[in-house]
Structures are given as C-alpha cells and as structure tokens.
Design a protein around this motif. Structure first.
Motif, mmCIF file in Angstrom:
data_model
loop_
_atom_site.group_PDB
_atom_site.id
_atom_site.type_symbol
_atom_site.label_atom_id
_atom_site.label_comp_id
_atom_site.label_asym_id
_atom_site.label_seq_id
_atom_site.Cartn_x
_atom_site.Cartn_y
_atom_site.Cartn_z
ATOM 1 N N ASN A 55 48.414 -0.887 8.473
ATOM 2 C CA ASN A 55 48.041 -2.140 9.495
ATOM 3 C C ASN A 55 47.096 -1.294 10.379
ATOM 4 O O ASN A 55 46.190 -2.120 11.128
ATOM 5 N N TYR A 56 47.545 -0.097 11.123
ATOM 6 C CA TYR A 56 46.836 0.373 12.005
ATOM 7 C C TYR A 56 45.551 0.855 11.441
ATOM 8 O O TYR A 56 44.406 0.920 12.002
ATOM 9 N N LEU A 57 45.515 1.505 10.172
ATOM 10 C CA LEU A 57 44.256 2.039 9.496
ATOM 11 C C LEU A 57 43.184 1.042 9.151
ATOM 12 O O LEU A 57 42.004 1.265 9.465
ATOM 13 N N ILE A 58 43.638 -0.232 8.642
ATOM 14 C CA ILE A 58 42.749 -1.304 8.452
ATOM 15 C C ILE A 58 42.040 -2.114 9.488
ATOM 16 O O ILE A 58 41.131 -2.854 9.351
ATOM 17 N N GLN A 59 42.617 -1.624 10.876
ATOM 18 C CA GLN A 59 41.766 -1.992 12.069
ATOM 19 C C GLN A 59 40.638 -1.208 12.171
ATOM 20 O O GLN A 59 39.729 -1.522 13.079
ATOM 21 N N ALA A 234 53.067 6.399 17.977
ATOM 22 C CA ALA A 234 52.047 5.907 16.887
ATOM 23 C C ALA A 234 50.811 6.412 17.109
ATOM 24 O O ALA A 234 50.063 6.609 16.267
ATOM 25 N N ARG A 235 50.439 6.356 18.386
ATOM 26 C CA ARG A 235 48.801 6.660 18.554
ATOM 27 C C ARG A 235 48.436 8.081 18.101
ATOM 28 O O ARG A 235 47.468 8.251 17.611
ATOM 29 N N SER A 236 49.192 9.117 18.322
ATOM 30 C CA SER A 236 49.126 10.415 18.090
ATOM 31 C C SER A 236 49.129 10.701 16.638
ATOM 32 O O SER A 236 48.392 11.413 15.880
ATOM 33 N N ALA A 237 49.992 9.856 16.023
ATOM 34 C CA ALA A 237 50.329 9.877 14.322
ATOM 35 C C ALA A 237 48.895 9.286 13.680
ATOM 36 O O ALA A 237 48.655 9.704 12.612
ATOM 37 N N TYR A 238 48.470 8.230 14.364
ATOM 38 C CA TYR A 238 47.351 7.405 13.856
ATOM 39 C C TYR A 238 46.162 8.316 13.829
ATOM 40 O O TYR A 238 45.282 8.631 13.076
ATOM 41 N N ARG A 239 45.863 9.248 14.928
ATOM 42 C CA ARG A 239 44.980 10.158 15.093
ATOM 43 C C ARG A 239 44.952 11.133 14.120
ATOM 44 O O ARG A 239 43.872 11.584 13.692
ATOM 45 N N ARG A 240 46.270 11.822 14.071
ATOM 46 C CA ARG A 240 46.377 12.493 12.950
ATOM 47 C C ARG A 240 45.939 12.095 11.522
ATOM 48 O O ARG A 240 45.262 13.029 10.725
ATOM 49 N N THR A 241 46.139 11.025 11.230
ATOM 50 C CA THR A 241 45.836 10.521 9.904
ATOM 51 C C THR A 241 44.284 10.150 10.111
ATOM 52 O O THR A 241 43.755 10.661 8.744
ATOM 53 N N LEU A 242 43.709 9.731 10.936
ATOM 54 C CA LEU A 242 42.168 9.583 11.000
ATOM 55 C C LEU A 242 41.663 10.774 10.775
ATOM 56 O O LEU A 242 40.672 11.251 10.008
ATOM 57 N N ASP A 243 42.032 12.115 11.395
ATOM 58 C CA ASP A 243 41.528 13.360 11.174
ATOM 59 C C ASP A 243 41.626 13.733 9.896
ATOM 60 O O ASP A 243 40.758 14.413 9.226
ATOM 61 N N PHE A 244 42.822 13.435 9.333
ATOM 62 C CA PHE A 244 42.891 14.111 7.775
ATOM 63 C C PHE A 244 41.988 13.070 6.858
ATOM 64 O O PHE A 244 41.733 13.905 5.845
#
Length: 300
Positions: A55-59, A234-244
C-alpha cells in the motif's frame, strides 16, 4: 407485486456487476499481448508487513495498481491460479501505452508488481517465476518467526477457520498439513488451503523456502527487508524499497499499518519453546544471507 419488484431490483444490479466484471476480465485477456510482465514481486513472508509495504508502494505515481480495479495486491498466479495461463496473468497489469503515459507524466520509470506472500512458501513458485520472469526483482520481508506464527494464527482465528487455541494448533500442524506439499508438487493445478492456512511453524523456516529462489536468481535481484525495520521506521524501509526498484524518491504523508491485529501477549512458555525451535534455522538464515536479524532467539 411490490415484493417481487424489490427482489428484481436486488438481482439486476448484481447481474450488471457480473457482466461488467466478465467484460473487464475478457478485455484484459484480449489485450494481454500489450501488457508487459511485472518488474517486481513481494514474495513473503505472510504476516510480515507485505500488505503495508504494498500500500505504500502503490501511492507512488510510478507504481500502478493491478487491473481490474477490484484486485488488491496479488493475482496468486504462481500458486492458486497457475492453470489460467500466461495471458490471464498478463491481463492484470497495465498496457505498454499506460506505462508510457505514466512515464511521460511523472518523468521516471514505471515499476509494476504484485505482493503474494504464499509465493515464497509454495514449492513450485520459484521455478515458475524463474521460467517466465528471470530478471524480476524480488522483495522478501522477514519477520521474527515466533511473532509471525502467532500473528498467522490470529489471522486464521479472526477469519473463522481456526477453532484451536495456539498451542493446540501448533501441535496439530503436522497432522493437518501432512502430504499437502507433496501433492502440490505432484499435481501442478492443485491448491491447498491447509498448506496455506495451518502452516504456522513451517512458514517460519525461511531458508528452507528461500533456497529454491536463491538457486535460481542472482543475489542482486533480492531485497531482504526485516519486518521489524518496516515496523520501527516505515519511511526508511519504504525509501530503501524505492531505491532497490530504481524509483525516484516520493514522500508519503503517513504510513498507516495495515492488517494489524491486537491481542493478548503470547504465553512466555510457548514463546520460549518456539524460540528454541527456530534458533538453528535462524542462525542458518543469518549465515546464508549475511543479515543481522536481531530476533530474540539469538539472546534467549
């Protein structure tokens, strides 16, 4: 007469809805040759934060949802819906034109995916994914298996399919799931609810289920993300995922936790038994992946 008219009013909208659904599904399949396969999969773990991360990613404006709109986060193609074939699978993803429009509008690469926690656990999913999408990126959330097992049981209990208390469910797991994994391998079209629902202990032997993926994909295709990192920041994990995923930064206003289930604490004796059970499996996982998984079993 009035009663009959009311029944007709109730039936017709449902019929229209079904026709619309069938039409959209048919359209997706007919245009499947214009729908590229996904760029990433979140393959696990169940009760590890996959719904929240999805749900974070699809935003993000460059991560489109599945098609049609009623689909949530997964097609379940590589386990439950394998019999439907590749055209059916492709039908759930945006067309090349839709991708191009998003890229033009937002000035970056589109990344399409799905989140299906059963993929990591299903005995045939890794080979199926590797055959169809050898370059796909794989996101793996790993949660303390003791907490994961308890959360899994709470979910089943909430859904009304688990009559046993947690210790009894753990004791019954081997009997309930006996032969199901073997049948999944022997019958490629078979889907096992028991293998999915009642695998509280087995699901947490992560390395056992990751090995088929590690054997088939390059290590650079994986992002291993401790669930505890997602819960703490969650914000940091989300940023790591975007970078990946190679996506540009995109800030979210908030990070709502999805599918959280509050309950009484796990009995300390049960926790200690499970921690002892998982300790050798967790140590092997840490060594194989080179991850500092700071779970309580390491200090218990």
């Amino acid at each position: 007469m009035s009663s009959m008219r009311n029944r007709v009013k109730q039936i017709v909208p449902a019929q229209v809805s079904n026709r619309v659904r069938e039409s959209l599904v048919d359209y997706g399949v007919r245009t499947s040759d214009r729908r590229p396969l996904p760029d990433f999969l979140i393959i696990g773990t169940k009760r590890g934060g996959t719904t929240s991360l999805w749900n974070y990613l699809i935003q993000h404006p460059l991560v489109p949802r599945l098609f049609p709109a009623w689909n949530t986060k997964a097609t379940h193609y590589f386990e439950e819906n394998w019999r439907h074939g590749e055209a059916w699978y492709r039908s759930h993803f945006p067309t090349e034109r839709q991708r191009a429009v998003l890229e033009s509008r937002h000035g970056g690469p589109v990344r399409v995916g799905e989140a299906a926690p059963l993929y990591m656990f299903h005995p045939l999913a890794a080979q199926r994914v590797a055959a169809l999408m050898p370059a796909v990126r794989l996101i793996v959330l790993l949660r303390d298996p003791v907490e994961r097992a308890y959360s899994h049981w709470k979910e089943r209990r909430t859904h009304g399919v688990e009559p046993l208390d947690f210790p009894a469910a753990l004791a019954a797991e081997e009997r309930r799931t006996a032969g199901e994994r073997e049948r999944l391998v022997a019958e490629p079209g078979y889907h096992s609810e028991r293998h999915d629902w009642y695998s509280y202990r087995a699901r947490g032997r992560y390395l056992e289920h990751l090995e088929p993926w590690l054997d088939r994909f390059d290590e650079r295709q994986f992002l291993f993300l401790p669930s505890e990192d997602l819960y703490r920041d969650a914000r940091s994990a989300y940023r790591r995922t975007l970078d990946f995923l190679g996506l540009p930064p995109y800030d979210l206003p908030s990070f709502t936790v999805h599918n959280d289930r509050r309950s009484a604490p796990l009995d300390p004796a049960v926790r200690a038994d499970l921690a002892a059970y998982y300790r050798p499996y967790n140590d092997a996982l840490r060594t194989r992946l080179g991850l500092d998984l700071d779970w309580p079993d390491r200090v218990a």
